[in-house]
Design an enzyme around this catalytic site. Structure first.
Site, PDB file in Angstrom:
ATOM      1  N   GLU A 174       0.791  -1.236   0.000  1.00  0.00           N
ATOM      2  CA  GLU A 174       0.000   0.000   0.000  1.00  0.00           C
ATOM      3  C   GLU A 174       0.822   1.285   0.000  1.00  0.00           C
ATOM      4  O   GLU A 174       0.815   2.052   0.977  1.00  0.00           O
ATOM      5  CB  GLU A 174      -0.954   0.022   1.206  1.00  0.00           C
ATOM      6  CG  GLU A 174      -1.973  -1.092   1.179  1.00  0.00           C
ATOM      7  CD  GLU A 174      -2.994  -1.000   2.310  1.00  0.00           C
ATOM      8  OE1 GLU A 174      -2.796  -0.197   3.240  1.00  0.00           O
ATOM      9  OE2 GLU A 174      -3.991  -1.732   2.272  1.00  0.00           O
ATOM     10  N   GLU A 367      -5.527  -8.592   0.879  1.00  0.00           N
ATOM     11  CA  GLU A 367      -6.171  -8.287   2.162  1.00  0.00           C
ATOM     12  C   GLU A 367      -7.652  -8.032   1.924  1.00  0.00           C
ATOM     13  O   GLU A 367      -8.020  -7.342   0.967  1.00  0.00           O
ATOM     14  CB  GLU A 367      -5.586  -7.014   2.808  1.00  0.00           C
ATOM     15  CG  GLU A 367      -4.217  -7.188   3.381  1.00  0.00           C
ATOM     16  CD  GLU A 367      -3.688  -5.914   4.039  1.00  0.00           C
ATOM     17  OE1 GLU A 367      -4.497  -5.104   4.531  1.00  0.00           O
ATOM     18  OE2 GLU A 367      -2.462  -5.734   4.038  1.00  0.00           O
TER      19      GLU A 367
HETATM   20  C1  BGC Z   1      -3.038  -2.559   5.968  1.00  0.00           C
HETATM   21  C2  BGC Z   1      -3.058  -3.395   7.232  1.00  0.00           C
HETATM   22  C3  BGC Z   1      -4.165  -2.895   8.142  1.00  0.00           C
HETATM   23  C4  BGC Z   1      -5.480  -3.087   7.442  1.00  0.00           C
HETATM   24  C5  BGC Z   1      -6.695  -2.671   8.248  1.00  0.00           C
HETATM   25  C6  BGC Z   1      -4.407  -2.244   5.417  1.00  0.00           C
HETATM   26  O1  BGC Z   1      -4.420  -0.914   5.056  1.00  0.00           O
HETATM   27  O2  BGC Z   1      -2.220  -3.145   5.005  1.00  0.00           O
HETATM   28  O3  BGC Z   1      -1.802  -3.324   7.808  1.00  0.00           O
HETATM   29  O4  BGC Z   1      -4.152  -3.526   9.371  1.00  0.00           O
HETATM   30  O5  BGC Z   1      -5.501  -2.332   6.253  1.00  0.00           O
HETATM   31  O6  BGC Z   1      -6.658  -1.315   8.534  1.00  0.00           O
END
Ligand code: BGC
Length: 461
Positions: A174, A367
């Site tokens: 990111e 993610e």
């Molecule tokens: C990040 C994580 C974070 C998740 C939830 C993403 O932006 O890569 O490190 O915990 O979002 O906020």
């Protein structure tokens, strides 16, 4: 197809789909100052009182440093076939320089990789999930060409060392959030408040670091490796009528256009600035925010093998009479997570289609997940029905994207365990596994068993 039944949708998922979970070094490891580890900007930032919720730090976090075997045992129990984690750069190279190697740090990651392999869990390594060595920040951080050079060498070293056992690598997690929250809004490490122009320059430096790392990794790999990065940013979806009616094509095109428009609302949180440069070699158009375009984009885009996407939510868009995008306001009582992020599953279908049409790369969901107000109930279990409902909804939409032809190779749930949620500290729980921080006890939540069953079902297809 039973539209609301995830079991029907997974039949369409490609063979060898990577079902996984994700984590990052600073958020879980702890062991912040032991066995020769150097300080990162997150060690510094979170240990300054007031910078995070209740001034919490990642000093201990989930103590994964000492519990990684127990955690990987649980991954095995869950049945995932892949695990995305990040390496803490200063745990391997305490002062950032790639000529002073910290052997206990190397051993830690060697052990993780080897232990994953014992259970046929494929390790996916992210090089940089925000924990820059503090010494490099002190010398100008990403603005100093030496940091880029050291990142290039660090990347080469990781590739050379792990590529006999690891095939998939993400360079940077990111870049959008790094530049926005870390260097513009200052609520993440290193807590800078740069103006728009410097922030965009920072993003450029990250694109440069990524491009150098890709080439260095390919040249140092012991075998064919697959490289990508994890992108995030605004994604949109069209208004989806209830029932089986399809969205209007004018709404679809308005949503696509809104997703990739750079303007005052979106310049910090969008895919296209970084991805157009790093994938297409195309200079992002900054005219609407009054910034000169980057002039070296053709050198920033060595070929990569996949695009990692971190997707949590999106915005609904319709078209006005002239086809221009209109963002739909949220109605009263719109579904939200504990962090108050909107729950918008359709982004997983249309968002992916828009990204795939633009970049034509295989996609990994690196993610996706949510924070819930999870508690241990009287029966000793964690009944996170909201997470199960969220997973159900988002995975069905992922199924729709796959059906529409998007080449999706894997899904990494964020996160495997609860962890240190940056400036929110431990308030937010994103895990499939609950962490009781005082005792460091791990308790698989109901969603863990739901996900386990889903993976088992897929394996039996
Ligand atoms: C990040 C994580 C974070 C998740 C939830 C993403 O932006 O890569 O490190 O915990 O979002 O906020």
């Amino acid at each position: 197809m039973g539209d609301l039944n995830i079991s029907d949708w997974i039949k369409n998922f490609p063979a060898n789909f990577k079902w996984g979970a994700a984590s990052s070094s600073y958020q879980i490891e702890g062991g912040y100052n032991i066995d020769g580890k150097g300080a990162s900007i997150w060690d510094t930032f979170s240990n300054i009182s007031g910078n995070t919720s209740r001034s919490e730090t990642g000093n201990i976090a989930c103590d994964h440093y000492h519990h990684f075997r127990e955690d990987i045992d649980l991954m095995h129990k869950l049945g995932i076939n892949s695990y995305r984690f990040s390496i803490s750069w200063p745990r391997i190279f305490p002062d950032g320089r790639p000529d002073h190697i910290n052997s206990p740090g190397v051993k830690f990651y060697d052990d993780i990789v080897d232990y994953c392999h014992q259970f046929d869990i494929e390790p996916i390594i992210t090089l940089f999930h925000w924990d820059l060595p503090q010494v490099l920040e002190d010398q100008g951080g990403w603005f100093n060409p030496q940091t880029i050079l050291y990142f290039e060498r660090y990347a080469a070293w990781v590739s050379q060392h792990f590529s006999n056992r690891v095939t998939y690598f993400c360079t940077i997690n990111e870049p959008q959030i790094i530049s926005n929250l870390g260097y513009h809004l200052g609520i993440h490490a290193p807590g800078r408040h740069l103006d728009k122009e410097r922030t965009i320059t920072l993003l450029h430096q990250l694109a440069l670091a990524h491009s150098k790392a890709v080439t260095a990794m390919r040249n140092s790999a012991q075998q064919d490796i697959k490289i990508g990065f994890a992108s995030t940013g605004r994604l949109c979806y069209p208004h989806c009528p209830k029932g089986n009616a399809l969205p209007l094509s004018s709404d679809i095109e308005a949503a696509r256009s809104a997703a990739f428009t750079t303007n005052e609302d979106s310049w910090t949180f969008c895919h296209q600035i970084f991805c157009d440069a790093a994938i297409l070699g195309k200079a992002p158009d900054f005219s609407s925010i009054g910034i000169a375009p980057w002039d070296d984009c053709e050198t920033l885009c060595p070929a990569i093998d996949f695009l990692g996407l971190n997707i949590y939510n999106g915005s609904e868009v319709t078209a006005d009479a002239s086809g221009n995008p209109l963002f739909t306001p949220h109605y009263t009582g719109f579904p939200r997570t504990a962090l108050k992020w909107p729950v918008t599953p359709a982004v997983m279908n249309y968002g992916l289609q828009f990204i795939y049409d633009r970049y034509h790369l295989p996609i990994f969901i690196c993610e996706n997940g949510l924070s819930c107000n999870d508690v241990v109930s009287l029966d000793g279990k964690v009944h996170d029905t909201n997470r199960i409902d969220f997973l159900n909804r988002y995975l069905i939409e992922l199924g729709r994207a796959i059906q529409a032809g998007v080449d999706v190779r894997g899904y990494m749930h964020w996160s495997f365990t609860d962890n240190f949620e940056w400036h929110s500290g431990y308030d937010e729980r994103f895990g499939l596994v609950y962490i009781d921080y005082p005792s460091q006890k791990r308790i698989p939540k109901d969603s863990f068993y739901w996900y386990k069953n889903l993976i088992r079902e897929y394996k039996m297809l």
